[in-house]
Design an enzyme around this catalytic site. Sequence first.
Site, PDB file in Angstrom:
ATOM      1  N   CYS A  28       2.658   0.313  -8.662  1.00 37.60           N
ATOM      2  CA  CYS A  28       3.415  -0.868  -8.556  1.00 37.60           C
ATOM      3  C   CYS A  28       4.169  -1.224  -9.612  1.00 37.60           C
ATOM      4  O   CYS A  28       3.765  -1.275 -10.793  1.00 37.60           O
ATOM      5  CB  CYS A  28       2.260  -2.045  -8.219  1.00 37.60           C
ATOM      6  SG  CYS A  28       3.293  -3.316  -7.680  1.00 37.60           S
TER       7      CYS A  28
ATOM      8  N   CYS B 117      -4.503  -0.992  -1.812  1.00 37.37           N
ATOM      9  CA  CYS B 117      -4.730   0.606  -1.938  1.00 37.37           C
ATOM     10  C   CYS B 117      -4.784   0.669  -3.673  1.00 37.37           C
ATOM     11  O   CYS B 117      -3.934   0.173  -4.151  1.00 37.37           O
ATOM     12  CB  CYS B 117      -4.239   1.193  -1.043  1.00 37.37           C
ATOM     13  SG  CYS B 117      -2.923   2.138  -1.564  1.00 37.37           S
TER      14      CYS B 117
ATOM     15  N   CYS C 208       0.990  -1.193   0.156  1.00 37.86           N
ATOM     16  CA  CYS C 208       0.109  -0.056   0.040  1.00 37.86           C
ATOM     17  C   CYS C 208       1.013   1.253  -0.135  1.00 37.86           C
ATOM     18  O   CYS C 208       2.121   0.964   0.115  1.00 37.86           O
ATOM     19  CB  CYS C 208      -1.063  -0.105   1.255  1.00 37.86           C
ATOM     20  SG  CYS C 208      -0.224   0.276   2.743  1.00 37.86           S
TER      21      CYS C 208
END
Length: 142
Positions: A90, A83, A11
């Site tokens: 990412c 999240c 997250c």
Amino acid sequence: MTNKKRVLILCTANSARSQMAEGLLRWVADDTCEVFSAGSKPSFVNPVAITVMAELGVDISQHRSKSLDEFVTQPFDYVITVCDNAAQTCPHFPGKAQRIHWSFPDPAAEEGDEAKLRAFREVRDGLLLKLRDFANSFSTRG
């Protein structure tokens, strides 16, 4: 002989959702996986996350907020984002990492002590349901 799955949970701040998920997956998966968590902008482990995890008997008080940079070159079987911001930012991980995304609201965004505590418990319980199913999906395979 068990082949441990390597799981990274992400997250943004690595302060609440991913920290709780790391502790929960270690708890429910027994010895079937190695679990890590990190954030794109690490900060600190939220004290309310520590409190609601302790309610289940899961101690994350010694966890630290870690940067995604510590893990980006390591191979993982699964990379789970918890999240929406982390899912969008990412990076690609080497190897065969399967990407999974679960959208959970940020419980730290709640105002007021009781509302914040309730929000953390809701996120914790939602993560626990998802992680139990996740752990069962590979621990029952031959």
